[in-house]
Scaffold this motif. Structure first.
Motif, PDB file in Angstrom:
ATOM      1  N   LEU A   1      41.628  37.582  25.231  1.00  0.00           N
ATOM      2  CA  LEU A   1      41.019  37.695  23.897  1.00  0.00           C
ATOM      3  C   LEU A   1      39.547  38.061  24.011  1.00  0.00           C
ATOM      4  O   LEU A   1      39.053  38.948  23.300  1.00  0.00           O
ATOM      5  N   VAL A   2      38.833  37.387  24.916  1.00  0.00           N
ATOM      6  CA  VAL A   2      37.401  37.653  25.084  1.00  0.00           C
ATOM      7  C   VAL A   2      37.185  39.093  25.549  1.00  0.00           C
ATOM      8  O   VAL A   2      36.340  39.810  25.000  1.00  0.00           O
ATOM      9  N   PHE A   3      37.966  39.541  26.524  1.00  0.00           N
ATOM     10  CA  PHE A   3      37.868  40.938  26.977  1.00  0.00           C
ATOM     11  C   PHE A   3      38.087  41.904  25.807  1.00  0.00           C
ATOM     12  O   PHE A   3      37.378  42.892  25.646  1.00  0.00           O
ATOM     13  N   THR A   4      39.111  41.598  25.014  1.00  0.00           N
ATOM     14  CA  THR A   4      39.453  42.486  23.893  1.00  0.00           C
ATOM     15  C   THR A   4      38.316  42.512  22.880  1.00  0.00           C
ATOM     16  O   THR A   4      37.950  43.576  22.364  1.00  0.00           O
ATOM     17  N   ALA A   5      37.739  41.343  22.611  1.00  0.00           N
ATOM     18  CA  ALA A   5      36.647  41.266  21.627  1.00  0.00           C
ATOM     19  C   ALA A   5      35.415  42.008  22.133  1.00  0.00           C
ATOM     20  O   ALA A   5      34.744  42.708  21.371  1.00  0.00           O
ATOM     21  N   ILE A   6      35.128  41.882  23.439  1.00  0.00           N
ATOM     22  CA  ILE A   6      33.967  42.581  24.012  1.00  0.00           C
ATOM     23  C   ILE A   6      34.182  44.091  23.905  1.00  0.00           C
ATOM     24  O   ILE A   6      33.288  44.840  23.521  1.00  0.00           O
ATOM     25  N   GLN A   7      35.413  44.511  24.236  1.00  0.00           N
ATOM     26  CA  GLN A   7      35.749  45.941  24.144  1.00  0.00           C
ATOM     27  C   GLN A   7      35.580  46.443  22.707  1.00  0.00           C
ATOM     28  O   GLN A   7      35.131  47.566  22.464  1.00  0.00           O
ATOM     29  N   GLU A   8      35.918  45.576  21.763  1.00  0.00           N
ATOM     30  CA  GLU A   8      35.804  45.920  20.346  1.00  0.00           C
ATOM     31  C   GLU A   8      34.331  46.113  19.961  1.00  0.00           C
ATOM     32  O   GLU A   8      33.970  47.076  19.289  1.00  0.00           O
TER      33      GLU A   8
ATOM     34  N   ARG B   1      39.299  54.084  25.411  1.00  0.00           N
ATOM     35  CA  ARG B   1      39.654  52.749  24.966  1.00  0.00           C
ATOM     36  C   ARG B   1      40.499  52.084  26.053  1.00  0.00           C
ATOM     37  O   ARG B   1      41.424  52.695  26.569  1.00  0.00           O
TER      38      ARG B   1
ATOM     39  N   LEU C   1      43.645  45.117  29.642  1.00  0.00           N
ATOM     40  CA  LEU C   1      42.767  43.978  29.337  1.00  0.00           C
ATOM     41  C   LEU C   1      43.379  42.680  29.859  1.00  0.00           C
ATOM     42  O   LEU C   1      42.691  41.836  30.424  1.00  0.00           O
TER      43      LEU C   1
ATOM     44  N   LEU D   1      31.605  40.111  31.024  1.00  0.00           N
ATOM     45  CA  LEU D   1      31.914  38.898  30.274  1.00  0.00           C
ATOM     46  C   LEU D   1      30.649  38.181  29.808  1.00  0.00           C
ATOM     47  O   LEU D   1      30.715  37.300  28.964  1.00  0.00           O
TER      48      LEU D   1
ATOM     49  N   PRO E   1      34.720  32.222  30.316  1.00  0.00           N
ATOM     50  CA  PRO E   1      33.706  32.834  29.455  1.00  0.00           C
ATOM     51  C   PRO E   1      33.445  32.042  28.169  1.00  0.00           C
ATOM     52  O   PRO E   1      32.543  32.382  27.417  1.00  0.00           O
TER      53      PRO E   1
ATOM     54  N   TYR F   1      34.561  32.029  19.098  1.00  0.00           N
ATOM     55  CA  TYR F   1      36.011  32.120  19.287  1.00  0.00           C
ATOM     56  C   TYR F   1      36.726  30.929  18.676  1.00  0.00           C
ATOM     57  O   TYR F   1      36.195  29.812  18.661  1.00  0.00           O
TER      58      TYR F   1
ATOM     59  N   GLU G   1      34.155  36.211  16.590  1.00  0.00           N
ATOM     60  CA  GLU G   1      34.545  37.480  17.211  1.00  0.00           C
ATOM     61  C   GLU G   1      36.055  37.583  17.395  1.00  0.00           C
ATOM     62  O   GLU G   1      36.619  38.669  17.294  1.00  0.00           O
TER      63      GLU G   1
ATOM     64  N   VAL H   1      38.994  39.997  16.155  1.00  0.00           N
ATOM     65  CA  VAL H   1      40.056  40.394  17.073  1.00  0.00           C
ATOM     66  C   VAL H   1      41.062  39.248  17.175  1.00  0.00           C
ATOM     67  O   VAL H   1      40.668  38.086  17.273  1.00  0.00           O
TER      68      VAL H   1
ATOM     69  N   HIS I   1      44.401  37.756  19.251  1.00  0.00           N
ATOM     70  CA  HIS I   1      45.323  37.841  20.385  1.00  0.00           C
ATOM     71  C   HIS I   1      46.400  36.786  20.146  1.00  0.00           C
ATOM     72  O   HIS I   1      46.103  35.609  19.976  1.00  0.00           O
TER      73      HIS I   1
END
Lengths: 227, 227
Positions: free
Chosen positions: A205-212, B3, B9, B76, B113, B153, B176, B192, B194
């Motif tokens: 989730l954190v990776f996805t949010a950062i990518q976003e 992307r 991810l 991260l 993270p 989060y 986020e 986001v 997940h």
């Protein structure tokens, strides 16, 4: 022979759920482009995934819901639900018992390939209880129960330090697969293991949010790293 | 811009965990072939995945553990752990509180993270309790808490019927991402989401086990379907 990649197997489960939802909504056919949008998966990926199940649709014609569901159900052999037990009835285990006995999972329409039939715990103050008609038995009875009832799947929700011991105890009893929720790596011989590790899911989730965020700023992760 | 696909991810989170384990074991470098075997992921996939993070290794030389971990940690931004709250402290929620306060998640070496800072529940017999030093507060206090503490989060573990209402309440507060464990589809605007749906995970296990049986019998799923 062609081996189905793990990521495809996960998507197959998602497609199955999606087609069941479409059928419940009274829809008989879906265009591949529509399916792609609804699932957030590219059409090419969907076509490739479905190719493992045979010829399920034609380009430009779309997918017939009933036909696709039949294909899934022959593969899953839904006619006879496989028996599944839960090992470990602590907080997580009891949450799982509520979940896997909910209507969403047990109703005719859910077409779940498994049915939860019993739970096991070695705490005598928990074993003997019943949650939503599912008995919690003592771990001592586990091996006999698996043999007598031809249990095929196990949901493992014991404390991490106990996980390998339990896996060793249930080896060679006809178990096909283990859903491992213990966040430990288990050595399960010929039994298939599927791990769900919530630390990994939270990090995804954190990776996805950062990518976003990166996408919004129109920069790349490489820019962050200054590489 | 490029992307990063969802499946990548998820694997990035798995690589991160793997490299942390390697570091803990005192290993300084790993060959890409070794890494591939250890993770059960093809070398080509690993190279492609790592390419999103920049140049992390050279063909035939392998990956330096510290260098790769630095790259992950810059992405991260581990220096400042992001605050995470849990909403819903029923059986599942309390299991999650135990998990996310365990040493595996909170130790220096875990490099998680995020940090769980509080839980919320609308049941007054639960709110007011503390589990492993994490307070369970009443849902009434949730919005103020998120604003004052810059929570980024959310782990959502409320009953399904309450999920959208909660999501609506926490919109536009700077959140986020949401780890959604409610098995319902939520509409979360720019946050986001997940999803972890254990029914899907269990079905993925069944698909994998069937595929395994098919492989042992040297037939194909297409043969089962008689297509």
């Amino acid at each position: 022979m062609q081996r189905i990649p793990k990521s495809t197997l996960k998507r197959l489960a998602l497609y199955h759920r999606c087609f069941l939802d479409l059928k419940q909504a009274g829809i008989v056919k879906i265009q591949s482009r529509e399916l792609s949008i609804q699932m957030g998966i590219e059409s090419a990926t969907i076509r490739k995934d479905f190719s493992y199940l045979g010829e399920l649709g034609r380009q430009g014609y779309g997918y017939k819901i009933d036909f696709v569901l039949d294909a899934f159900e022959q593969v899953l052999n839904i006619q006879e639900k496989q028996k599944c037990i839960l090992i470990g009835a602590g907080n997580l285990g009891r949450a799982l018992m509520n979940f896997f006995t909910s209507e969403r999972f047990t109703s005719e329409l859910s077409h779940a390939p498994t049915a939860l039939v019993a739970a096991f715990d070695n705490n005598p103050s928990i074993s003997g209880l019943t949650i939503n008609h599912i008995p919690i038995l003592h771990t001592d009875q586990m091996i006999d129960y698996i043999k007598e009832n031809q249990v095929k799947y196990v949901i493992l929700a014991v404390p991490s330090h106990a996980s390998q011991e339990i896996v060793d105890a249930i080896t060679n009893l006809g178990i096909e697969g283990i859903l491992n929720l213990t966040s430990t790596i288990i050595n399960a011989g010929s039994m298939v293991v599927h791990e769900v590790d919530l630390a990994i899911e939270l990090e995804t989730l954190v990776f996805t949010a950062i990518q976003e965020q990166v996408n919004r700023k129109q920069t790349t992760i490489k820019d962050i790293l200054d590489l």
